[in-house]
Design a protein around this motif. Structure first.
Motif, short mmCIF file in Angstrom:
data_model
loop_
_atom_site.label_atom_id
_atom_site.label_comp_id
_atom_site.label_asym_id
_atom_site.label_seq_id
_atom_site.Cartn_x
_atom_site.Cartn_y
_atom_site.Cartn_z
N ARG A 81 16.36 38.70 43.03
CA ARG A 81 17.01 37.76 42.11
C ARG A 81 18.53 37.86 42.20
O ARG A 81 19.24 36.85 42.16
N HIS A 82 19.04 39.08 42.32
CA HIS A 82 20.48 39.27 42.43
C HIS A 82 21.02 38.60 43.69
O HIS A 82 22.09 37.96 43.66
N ALA A 83 20.30 38.72 44.80
CA ALA A 83 20.73 38.08 46.04
C ALA A 83 20.77 36.57 45.90
O ALA A 83 21.72 35.90 46.33
N LEU A 84 19.74 36.00 45.29
CA LEU A 84 19.68 34.54 45.14
C LEU A 84 20.73 34.04 44.17
O LEU A 84 21.30 32.95 44.35
N ASP A 85 21.02 34.83 43.14
CA ASP A 85 22.05 34.44 42.17
C ASP A 85 23.42 34.36 42.83
O ASP A 85 24.29 33.61 42.37
N GLY A 86 23.63 35.15 43.88
CA GLY A 86 24.92 35.16 44.56
C GLY A 86 25.02 34.15 45.69
O GLY A 86 26.05 34.12 46.39
N ALA A 87 24.01 33.32 45.88
CA ALA A 87 24.00 32.35 46.98
C ALA A 87 24.51 30.99 46.51
O ALA A 87 24.50 30.67 45.33
N ARG A 88 24.92 30.19 47.46
CA ARG A 88 25.17 28.76 47.23
C ARG A 88 23.85 28.05 47.52
O ARG A 88 23.37 28.06 48.66
N ALA A 89 23.27 27.44 46.53
CA ALA A 89 21.93 26.86 46.66
C ALA A 89 21.99 25.34 46.66
O ALA A 89 22.73 24.73 45.88
N ASP A 90 21.25 24.73 47.57
CA ASP A 90 21.11 23.28 47.58
C ASP A 90 19.75 22.93 48.17
O ASP A 90 18.86 23.79 48.24
N TRP A 91 19.58 21.69 48.60
CA TRP A 91 18.26 21.23 49.03
C TRP A 91 18.31 20.64 50.43
O TRP A 91 19.28 19.99 50.81
N ALA A 92 17.26 20.85 51.17
CA ALA A 92 17.02 20.14 52.42
C ALA A 92 15.75 19.31 52.23
O ALA A 92 14.95 19.58 51.33
N LEU A 93 15.59 18.27 53.05
CA LEU A 93 14.44 17.38 52.91
C LEU A 93 13.53 17.47 54.12
O LEU A 93 13.98 17.41 55.27
N VAL A 94 12.23 17.60 53.84
CA VAL A 94 11.20 17.47 54.87
C VAL A 94 10.74 16.02 54.84
O VAL A 94 10.23 15.55 53.82
N THR A 95 10.95 15.31 55.93
CA THR A 95 10.62 13.89 55.99
C THR A 95 9.66 13.61 57.14
O THR A 95 9.45 14.45 58.02
N GLY A 96 9.11 12.39 57.12
CA GLY A 96 8.29 11.94 58.24
C GLY A 96 6.83 12.28 58.14
O GLY A 96 6.06 11.93 59.03
N HIS A 97 6.40 12.92 57.05
CA HIS A 97 4.98 13.28 56.87
C HIS A 97 4.60 12.96 55.43
O HIS A 97 4.32 13.83 54.63
N GLY A 98 4.62 11.66 55.09
CA GLY A 98 4.41 11.24 53.72
C GLY A 98 5.73 11.24 52.96
O GLY A 98 6.81 11.20 53.54
#
Length: 338
Positions: A81-98
């Motif tokens: 949790r500490h490692a993730l709290d220190g990250a810059r978080a965003d989203w990527a998209l899986v496309t092309g399969h629905g």
């Protein structure tokens, strides 16, 4: 001890991958019981599957399929949790399969080559916390992600309780394209098979590290079926049905064959002799089949502690460091170079 492998080794069934797939209410809890009671429960479970194979083959095949494609849930530790709290978080998209689906992506560091970390079956990005620290200290940028139906990412095409190595590979590719040019990919357990599929699809990594990776999904599933007492015809029925929605045969998930089919980057395979979830022979088979790959063997780390071992982390950083940077990394007692 580190071993250089120049020829393929036989693939042993990955009993740990199979065991991990049985973490469902249908599986009988055996831990904490004496040996006699364990044997009784195991025998009863096998009788149940054998009876289902004979009397209800279609339903038994569906049940086996549900178990095999259901990832366990791993709770995040405080370090994760500490490692993730220190990250810059965003989203990527899986496309092309629905419909497009979101993959949670985490980033650390602002300079240096990008290293993409791929977790295993039922894992999440936070399990890499020790490796993240080591790679940042070595001057690299780090990207990790939660595969579909894992961690904070969206559910996969078959819902939150089901996914596959193919969907994990698509998640990896989405994270890679989102993060920009990837210098190296480091993968653990089933993430290694996902990384191999991504390399086949054109992931332009210049180096790869596979930690405790399974070699052959067909063999692993056959091992599970044998342990449960599922009839071979029922296993074949399950695999035929899953091939229809996967869109490819199970033979496509043989990691040694993927390395023979197309060019792969320089690869370091690290596998522990005491890994009870994915046998050491699986790592040896991959290293033996992939041109130029190197197998390094540890002892006493098992399947998960290998992600936190300082000597292993040091070896990963040394292997994936770009040629323009100093490549010498002192080797400690945990890993000896052959």
């Amino acid at each position: 001890m580190t071993q250089a492998v120049s020829s393929p080794s036989p693939v042993s069934p990955s009993s740990a991958v199979a065991a991990a797939a049985v973490r469902t209410p249908d599986a009988l809890p055996l831990s904490g019981r004496d040996g006699t009671w364990q044997r009784v429960l195991t025998g009863l479970q096998r009788l149940r599957w054998q009876a289902g194979s004979a009397l209800m083959p279609s339903a038994t095949a569906r049940r086996l399929e549900r178990i095999w494609f259901c990832p366990p849930r791993a709770a995040a530790t405080s370090a994760a949790r500490h490692a993730l709290d220190g990250a810059r978080a965003d989203w990527a998209l899986v496309t092309g399969h629905g419909p497009s689906r979101r993959v949670r992506v985490y980033r650390w560091g602002s300079a240096g080559p990008v290293v993409l970390l791929a977790h295993g079956w039922g894992g999440h990005a936070g399990q890499w916390h020790a490796v993240i620290d080591g790679l940042l200290a070595a001057g690299m940028r780090v990207v990790a992600f939660d595969a579909l139906s894992h961690g904070a990412s969206d559910a996969g095409a078959r819902g939150a309780a089901q996914t596959s190595v193919l969907e994990m590979s698509r998640s990896l590719l989405a994270a890679a394209w989102h993060a920009g040019p990837v210098h190296a990919v480091v993968a653990h357990s089933l993430g290694g098979a996902a990384a191999a599929l991504a390399l086949r699809e054109g992931l332009p990594a210049r180096a790869a590290v596979l930690l405790g990776a399974p070699a052959d999904m067909r063999a692993a599933c056959a091992a599970l079926a044998w342990q449960l007492g599922v009839a071979p015809a029922v296993l074949a029925r399950m695999q035929r049905h899953s091939e229809r929605w996967l869109g490819m045969p199970w033979s496509a998930f043989n990691v040694p064959d993927l390395g023979r089919a197309r060019a792969v980057p320089p690869t370091l395979v690290i596998h522990d002799r005491d890994d009870k979830e994915v046998l050491w022979e699986d790592g040896a088979a991959i290293a033996g089949a992939w041109p130029g790959a190197r197998l390094e063997t540890t002892t006493g780390l098992g399947h998960r502690r290998i992600l936190r071992d300082p000597a292993v982390i040091q070896r990963i950083a040394g292997f994936i460091r770009p040629p323009s940077a100093p490549h010498h990394v002192p080797v400690s007692a945990g890993l000896a170079v052959a």
